[in-house]
Motif scaffolding. Structure first.
Motif, short mmCIF file in Angstrom:
data_model
loop_
_atom_site.label_atom_id
_atom_site.label_comp_id
_atom_site.label_asym_id
_atom_site.label_seq_id
_atom_site.Cartn_x
_atom_site.Cartn_y
_atom_site.Cartn_z
N ASP A 75 0.85 -1.19 0.00
CA ASP A 75 0.00 0.00 0.00
C ASP A 75 0.88 1.24 0.00
N HIS A 76 0.82 2.01 -1.08
CA HIS A 76 1.68 3.18 -1.26
C HIS A 76 1.57 4.16 -0.11
N ALA A 77 0.34 4.44 0.33
CA ALA A 77 0.12 5.41 1.41
C ALA A 77 0.64 4.88 2.74
N SER A 78 0.46 3.59 2.97
CA SER A 78 0.96 2.99 4.21
C SER A 78 2.47 3.07 4.28
N VAL A 79 3.13 2.80 3.17
CA VAL A 79 4.59 2.88 3.14
C VAL A 79 5.05 4.32 3.40
N ALA A 80 4.38 5.27 2.78
CA ALA A 80 4.74 6.68 2.98
C ALA A 80 4.56 7.08 4.45
N GLY A 81 3.48 6.60 5.07
CA GLY A 81 3.25 6.91 6.47
C GLY A 81 4.30 6.29 7.38
N ALA A 82 4.66 5.04 7.10
CA ALA A 82 5.69 4.38 7.90
C ALA A 82 7.03 5.07 7.76
N ALA A 83 7.36 5.49 6.54
CA ALA A 83 8.62 6.19 6.31
C ALA A 83 8.65 7.53 7.04
N ALA A 84 7.53 8.24 7.04
CA ALA A 84 7.47 9.52 7.75
C ALA A 84 7.71 9.32 9.24
N ALA A 85 7.18 8.24 9.79
CA ALA A 85 7.41 7.94 11.20
C ALA A 85 8.88 7.61 11.47
N LEU A 86 9.51 6.92 10.53
CA LEU A 86 10.93 6.59 10.70
C LEU A 86 11.79 7.86 10.70
N LEU A 87 11.41 8.82 9.88
CA LEU A 87 12.19 10.06 9.79
C LEU A 87 12.16 10.87 11.08
N ALA A 131 13.83 4.40 -0.05
CA ALA A 131 14.06 5.72 -0.63
C ALA A 131 13.60 6.83 0.32
N LEU A 132 12.42 6.66 0.89
CA LEU A 132 11.86 7.69 1.76
C LEU A 132 12.56 7.76 3.11
N ALA A 133 13.07 6.61 3.59
CA ALA A 133 13.73 6.58 4.90
C ALA A 133 15.21 6.89 4.82
N LEU A 134 15.73 7.16 3.63
CA LEU A 134 17.16 7.36 3.45
C LEU A 134 17.75 8.43 4.38
N PRO A 135 17.07 9.57 4.62
CA PRO A 135 17.69 10.58 5.48
C PRO A 135 18.03 10.10 6.89
N VAL A 136 17.18 9.28 7.51
CA VAL A 136 17.50 8.81 8.86
C VAL A 136 18.62 7.78 8.82
N LEU A 137 18.71 6.99 7.75
CA LEU A 137 19.84 6.08 7.59
C LEU A 137 21.14 6.86 7.39
N GLU A 138 21.07 7.94 6.64
CA GLU A 138 22.27 8.75 6.35
C GLU A 138 22.82 9.42 7.60
N ARG A 139 21.95 9.73 8.55
CA ARG A 139 22.45 10.38 9.76
C ARG A 139 22.81 9.39 10.88
N THR A 140 22.78 8.10 10.55
CA THR A 140 23.18 7.06 11.50
C THR A 140 24.50 6.45 11.04
N PRO A 141 25.58 6.67 11.76
CA PRO A 141 26.88 6.14 11.32
C PRO A 141 26.84 4.61 11.17
N GLY A 142 27.33 4.14 10.02
CA GLY A 142 27.42 2.70 9.80
C GLY A 142 26.10 1.98 9.63
N ALA A 143 25.07 2.67 9.17
CA ALA A 143 23.75 2.05 9.00
C ALA A 143 23.80 0.95 7.95
N ARG A 144 22.87 0.00 8.08
CA ARG A 144 22.79 -1.11 7.12
C ARG A 144 21.37 -1.32 6.64
N ILE A 145 21.27 -1.72 5.39
CA ILE A 145 20.01 -2.15 4.80
C ILE A 145 20.20 -3.61 4.41
N VAL A 146 19.35 -4.47 4.93
CA VAL A 146 19.47 -5.91 4.68
C VAL A 146 18.25 -6.37 3.90
N THR A 147 18.48 -6.93 2.73
CA THR A 147 17.39 -7.39 1.86
C THR A 147 17.33 -8.90 1.88
#
Length: 308
Positions: A75-87, A131-147
C-alpha cells in the motif's frame, strides 16, 4: 569469517526496523536482535499479529526493547506513512527488508496502483520505503540495509521485459522473479550508495530452506499442525527451522566484518550457520541492476535520491 549464532555482538543503543516481523524469519530475527540488546521495531500489516509478536518477544526475552508500527508494503500510502514515522527517529541502524508473499496467489492480482501484487509486496514497497527513509539512515553512522532474497533465485529465469507477468503469470514465477528483483535491488543499491559516498551498507541474504514445521512453536506466532510438523521433519536432512534461518539476517545486521555488497546464506546452502554465499550472476549484473532500478522507480512512482 566465522560466526556463532548464540554469541552475537552487543546491540544496545541500536535501532532496528524489521518489516513483516510478526511471523517466520522476520519474527525470529526480531527476537534474536532484541536478545542482543537492540531496540526492535516490528513493522507489520496486521496490528493484532504484530502485538502478538511483541508480546511473545517480551515473554521470551526479559527486558526486551520492542514495539510495533503499522506497515503494509503493498500500500503506497501505508509505506509513505511508515517512512514519515521513521524520519522522526533519532537513528536507524538497520532496516531489514523481510516482508513478503511466499505463497503467491494462484491467479494474478494487482495492488491499488495496478502493479502485480507479489512484485509490489516483495520489492516495490521496500524500494519506496528505503528511498523515503534514506535521510534517517544517512544520519546514522554505519547504517545497514538488509534485503531478504531466496534460494528460488537459483531456479528461475529473469525476463526483464515481463517483470509484471502480464499474460505469463504463475504463482511460482511470481515468487521467484520477485526475489530475483529484490536481490538485484539490494546489490544495485550498494553500488549506488558507494558511488554517492554514503556511510550505509546494503547487504543481501537468503535464509536457506527454512520451514515452519521445524520451527519452535510460539503462541500467536508459529503454531504448525501435527501433520505439518510430521511432513517437515521428514525433510530434516536438508531443512531447518525459521529460527535458524533468521541467523543469516541477524549476522548481516550485526557482524562488524560484513561489508556492503556481501551475500550471506546458510553454510550448507539450505541449512547451517550463516556464511558468505554465491549469488547468481544475474542478480549481480550491473546492466541488469540499472535496468531494474529504472523499472522499480517507474512502477513504484518513487524517485530514489541516489544517482549513478
Amino acid at each position: 569469517m566465522t560466526w556463532h549464532p548464540e554469541a552475537v555482538p552487543d546491540a544496545h543503543g541500536n535501532t532496528v526496523v524489521v518489516t513483516g516481523a510478526n511471523a517466520g524469519v522476520g519474527y525470529f530475527a526480531s527476537e534474536q536482535l532484541a536478545a542482543a540488546g537492540a531496540h526492535v521495531v516490528l513493522a507489520c500489516r496486521s496490528q493484532e499479529r504484530a502485538e502478538a509478536a511483541v508480546s511473545a518477544i517480551r515473554r521470551r526475552v526479559p527486558g526486551a526493547s520492542v514495539e510495533a508500527t503499522p506497515l503494509d508494503v503493498s500500500d503506497h500510502a501505508s509505506v509513505a506513512g511508515a517512512a514519515a514515522a521513521l524520519l522522526e527517529r533519532e537513528r536507524l541502524d538497520v532496516l531489514l527488508l523481510n516482508a513478503g508473499i511466499v505463497h503467491a496467489p494462484a491467479d494474478r492480482a494487482v495492488d491499488a496502483r495496478g502493479n502485480e501484487l507479489v512484485l509490489s509486496t516483495n520489492v516495490l514497497g521496500h524500494f519506496q520505503l528505503t528511498a523515503l527513509a534514506l535521510p534517517v539512515l544517512e544520519r546514522t553512522p554505519g547504517a545497514r540495509i538488509v534485503t531478504l532474497g531466496s534460494l528460488a533465485t537459483l531456479l528461475a529465469r529473469f525476463p526483464l521485459d515481463d517483470l509484471q507477468l502480464d499474460g505469463s503469470y504463475t504463482s511460482w514465477k511470481a515468487y521467484a522473479q520477485s526475489k530475483i528483483a529484490a536481490q538485484v535491488f539490494g546489490f544495485e543499491l550498494d553500488r549506488r550508495l558507494r558511488a554517492a559516498g554514503a556511510d550505509i551498507a546494503s547487504v543481501v541474504v537468503h535464509p536457506g530452506y527454512s520451514t515452519s514445521g521445524r520451527t519452535p512453536g510460539i503462541r500467536g506466532v508459529n503454531q504448525p499442525s501435527k501433520v505439518k510438523r510430521f511432513a517437515d521433519n521428514l525433510q530434516a536432512a536438508w531443512t531447518q527451522g525459521k529460527d535458524h534461518g533468521a541467523w543469516v539476517p541477524v549476522r548481516a545486521a550485526l557482524d562488524p566484518e560484513v561489508r556492503g555488497g556481501d551475500f550471506l546464506g546458510p553454510r550448507w546452502v539450505t541449512k547451517g550457520v550463516p556464511a558468505r554465499a554465491l549469488a547468481t550472476p544475474t542478480t549481480r549484473d550491473r546492466a541488469v541492476g540499472e535496468r531494474v532500478w529504472a523499472l522499480l522507480e517507474e512502477y513504484s512512482g518513487q524517485r530514489f535520491p541516489l544517482g549513478r
